[in-house]
Design a protein around this motif. Sequence first.
Motif, PDB file in Angstrom:
ATOM      1  N   THR A   1       9.527   3.367   5.305  1.00 12.19           N
ATOM      2  CA  THR A   1       9.574   4.810   5.138  1.00 12.19           C
ATOM      3  C   THR A   1      10.857   5.182   4.414  1.00 12.19           C
ATOM      4  OG1 THR A   1       8.374   5.048   7.209  1.00 12.19           O
ATOM      5  CG2 THR A   1       9.445   7.014   6.341  1.00 12.19           C
ATOM      6  N   LYS A   2      10.714   5.895   3.297  1.00 10.60           N
ATOM      7  CA  LYS A   2      11.887   6.283   2.514  1.00 10.60           C
ATOM      8  C   LYS A   2      12.302   7.711   2.849  1.00 10.60           C
ATOM      9  CE  LYS A   2      13.929   6.039  -2.038  1.00 10.60           C
ATOM     10  NZ  LYS A   2      13.728   5.737  -3.446  1.00 10.60           N
ATOM     11  N   SER A   3      13.610   7.877   2.992  1.00 10.99           N
ATOM     12  CA  SER A   3      14.197   9.206   3.193  1.00 10.99           C
ATOM     13  C   SER A   3      15.397   9.313   2.261  1.00 10.99           C
ATOM     14  CB  SER A   3      14.641   9.374   4.651  1.00 10.99           C
ATOM     15  OG  SER A   3      15.776   8.559   4.914  1.00 10.99           O
ATOM     16  N   THR A   4      16.106  10.402   2.351  1.00  4.75           N
ATOM     17  CA  THR A   4      17.293  10.572   1.513  1.00  4.75           C
ATOM     18  C   THR A   4      18.388   9.569   1.889  1.00  4.75           C
ATOM     19  OG1 THR A   4      18.151  12.257   3.014  1.00  4.75           O
ATOM     20  CG2 THR A   4      16.886  13.026   1.104  1.00  4.75           C
ATOM     21  N   LYS A   5      18.283   8.974   3.070  1.00  2.00           N
ATOM     22  CA  LYS A   5      19.280   7.991   3.519  1.00  2.00           C
ATOM     23  C   LYS A   5      18.886   6.561   3.197  1.00  2.00           C
ATOM     24  CE  LYS A   5      20.920  10.888   7.269  1.00  2.00           C
ATOM     25  NZ  LYS A   5      21.165  10.976   8.701  1.00  2.00           N
ATOM     26  N   GLY A   6      17.685   6.331   2.672  1.00  3.27           N
ATOM     27  CA  GLY A   6      17.216   4.980   2.349  1.00  3.27           C
ATOM     28  C   GLY A   6      15.907   4.657   3.050  1.00  3.27           C
ATOM     29  N   TYR A   7      15.624   3.369   3.190  1.00  6.61           N
ATOM     30  CA  TYR A   7      14.383   2.924   3.831  1.00  6.61           C
ATOM     31  C   TYR A   7      14.608   2.548   5.290  1.00  6.61           C
ATOM     32  CZ  TYR A   7      11.454   2.628  -0.343  1.00  6.61           C
ATOM     33  OH  TYR A   7      10.703   2.937  -1.444  1.00  6.61           O
ATOM     34  N   THR A   8      13.639   2.930   6.123  1.00  5.71           N
ATOM     35  CA  THR A   8      13.579   2.484   7.505  1.00  5.71           C
ATOM     36  C   THR A   8      12.353   1.595   7.628  1.00  5.71           C
ATOM     37  OG1 THR A   8      14.635   4.497   8.321  1.00  5.71           O
ATOM     38  CG2 THR A   8      13.354   3.221   9.926  1.00  5.71           C
ATOM     39  N   ILE A   9      12.526   0.440   8.267  1.00  2.72           N
ATOM     40  CA  ILE A   9      11.441  -0.526   8.448  1.00  2.72           C
ATOM     41  C   ILE A   9      10.954  -0.396   9.889  1.00  2.72           C
ATOM     42  CG2 ILE A   9      10.829  -2.970   8.427  1.00  2.72           C
ATOM     43  CD1 ILE A   9      13.934  -1.867   6.630  1.00  2.72           C
ATOM     44  N   ARG A  10       9.637  -0.232  10.064  1.00  6.72           N
ATOM     45  CA  ARG A  10       9.057  -0.084  11.395  1.00  6.72           C
ATOM     46  C   ARG A  10       7.997  -1.164  11.627  1.00  6.72           C
ATOM     47  NH1 ARG A  10      10.280   5.054   9.884  1.00  6.72           N
ATOM     48  NH2 ARG A  10      11.489   6.247  11.402  1.00  6.72           N
ATOM     49  N   PHE A  11       8.167  -1.887  12.726  1.00  6.30           N
ATOM     50  CA  PHE A  11       7.225  -2.934  13.111  1.00  6.30           C
ATOM     51  C   PHE A  11       6.242  -2.391  14.132  1.00  6.30           C
ATOM     52  CE2 PHE A  11      10.939  -5.042  11.504  1.00  6.30           C
ATOM     53  CZ  PHE A  11      10.452  -6.154  10.840  1.00  6.30           C
ATOM     54  N   LYS A  12       5.104  -3.086  14.304  1.00  5.90           N
ATOM     55  CA  LYS A  12       4.055  -2.591  15.198  1.00  5.90           C
ATOM     56  C   LYS A  12       4.486  -2.535  16.662  1.00  5.90           C
ATOM     57  CE  LYS A  12       1.700  -7.013  15.837  1.00  5.90           C
ATOM     58  NZ  LYS A  12       0.499  -7.778  15.618  1.00  5.90           N
ATOM     59  N   ASP A  13       5.503  -3.331  17.048  1.00  7.54           N
ATOM     60  CA  ASP A  13       5.958  -3.298  18.443  1.00  7.54           C
ATOM     61  C   ASP A  13       6.935  -2.158  18.728  1.00  7.54           C
ATOM     62  OD1 ASP A  13       8.376  -4.079  17.331  1.00  7.54           O
ATOM     63  OD2 ASP A  13       8.507  -5.964  18.439  1.00  7.54           O
TER      64      ASP A  13
ATOM     65  N   GLU B   1       0.863  -1.182   0.000  1.00  6.29           N
ATOM     66  CA  GLU B   1       0.000   0.000   0.000  1.00  6.29           C
ATOM     67  C   GLU B   1       0.898   1.230   0.000  1.00  6.29           C
ATOM     68  OE1 GLU B   1      -2.542   2.131   3.480  1.00  6.29           O
ATOM     69  OE2 GLU B   1      -2.807  -0.031   3.266  1.00  6.29           O
ATOM     70  N   LYS B   2       0.780   2.050  -1.015  1.00  3.51           N
ATOM     71  CA  LYS B   2       1.590   3.269  -1.128  1.00  3.51           C
ATOM     72  C   LYS B   2       1.162   4.257  -0.055  1.00  3.51           C
ATOM     73  CE  LYS B   2       4.436   5.902  -3.628  1.00  3.51           C
ATOM     74  NZ  LYS B   2       5.471   6.277  -2.705  1.00  3.51           N
ATOM     75  N   THR B   3       2.136   4.870   0.601  1.00  2.15           N
ATOM     76  CA  THR B   3       1.869   5.911   1.588  1.00  2.15           C
ATOM     77  C   THR B   3       2.582   7.186   1.131  1.00  2.15           C
ATOM     78  OG1 THR B   3       3.824   5.431   2.935  1.00  2.15           O
ATOM     79  CG2 THR B   3       1.802   4.186   3.448  1.00  2.15           C
ATOM     80  N   ALA B   4       2.420   8.244   1.873  1.00  2.43           N
ATOM     81  CA  ALA B   4       3.062   9.518   1.517  1.00  2.43           C
ATOM     82  C   ALA B   4       4.585   9.419   1.556  1.00  2.43           C
ATOM     83  CB  ALA B   4       2.590  10.627   2.447  1.00  2.43           C
ATOM     84  N   THR B   5       5.110   8.506   2.400  1.00  4.99           N
ATOM     85  CA  THR B   5       6.560   8.416   2.564  1.00  4.99           C
ATOM     86  C   THR B   5       7.148   7.056   2.209  1.00  4.99           C
ATOM     87  OG1 THR B   5       6.257   7.837   4.884  1.00  4.99           O
ATOM     88  CG2 THR B   5       6.622  10.178   4.369  1.00  4.99           C
ATOM     89  N   GLY B   6       6.361   6.170   1.637  1.00  7.77           N
ATOM     90  CA  GLY B   6       6.882   4.841   1.296  1.00  7.77           C
ATOM     91  C   GLY B   6       5.769   3.845   1.062  1.00  7.77           C
TER      92      GLY B   6
END
Length: 123
Positions: free
Chosen positions: A100-112, A73-78
């Motif tokens: 989440t994509k930034s200029t440094k790459g992707y950060t992966i965030r889990f629900k916990d 699912e596309k979001t505003a940031t990834g």
Amino acid sequence: MTRILMLIALPLLTATTAMSATFLDGAYGEKEGCHYAKTGESSGADVFFLLNDEGLTTSTAFCAFCAFSGNPEKTATGFRIETQCESEGEQGDKEMVELTKSTKGYTIRFKDGTSWGPLPKCR
């Protein structure tokens, strides 16, 4: 008539499935993860992270593979996508993760609250 509709719909379904399978613009990771992405072989490092369209592979204090499933699912940031992690033979619950994509790459965030990254694009 049904046969004609099936002949029209099948290529559309196939194209949609193929498009949804590729949502990242390449592999992301740190040095050791990118080495694995390019060669398919481990460098022998104790720690690595690799993010690609299949999922997230990591080796830290434990080895884990988090497989992606379904359509991202596309979001505003990834992206948001369903994943299920397996580590040391134990399979976790399915959950949605945020990429989440930034200029440094992707950060992966889990629900916990666990997050990995940012992981830069492999070159």
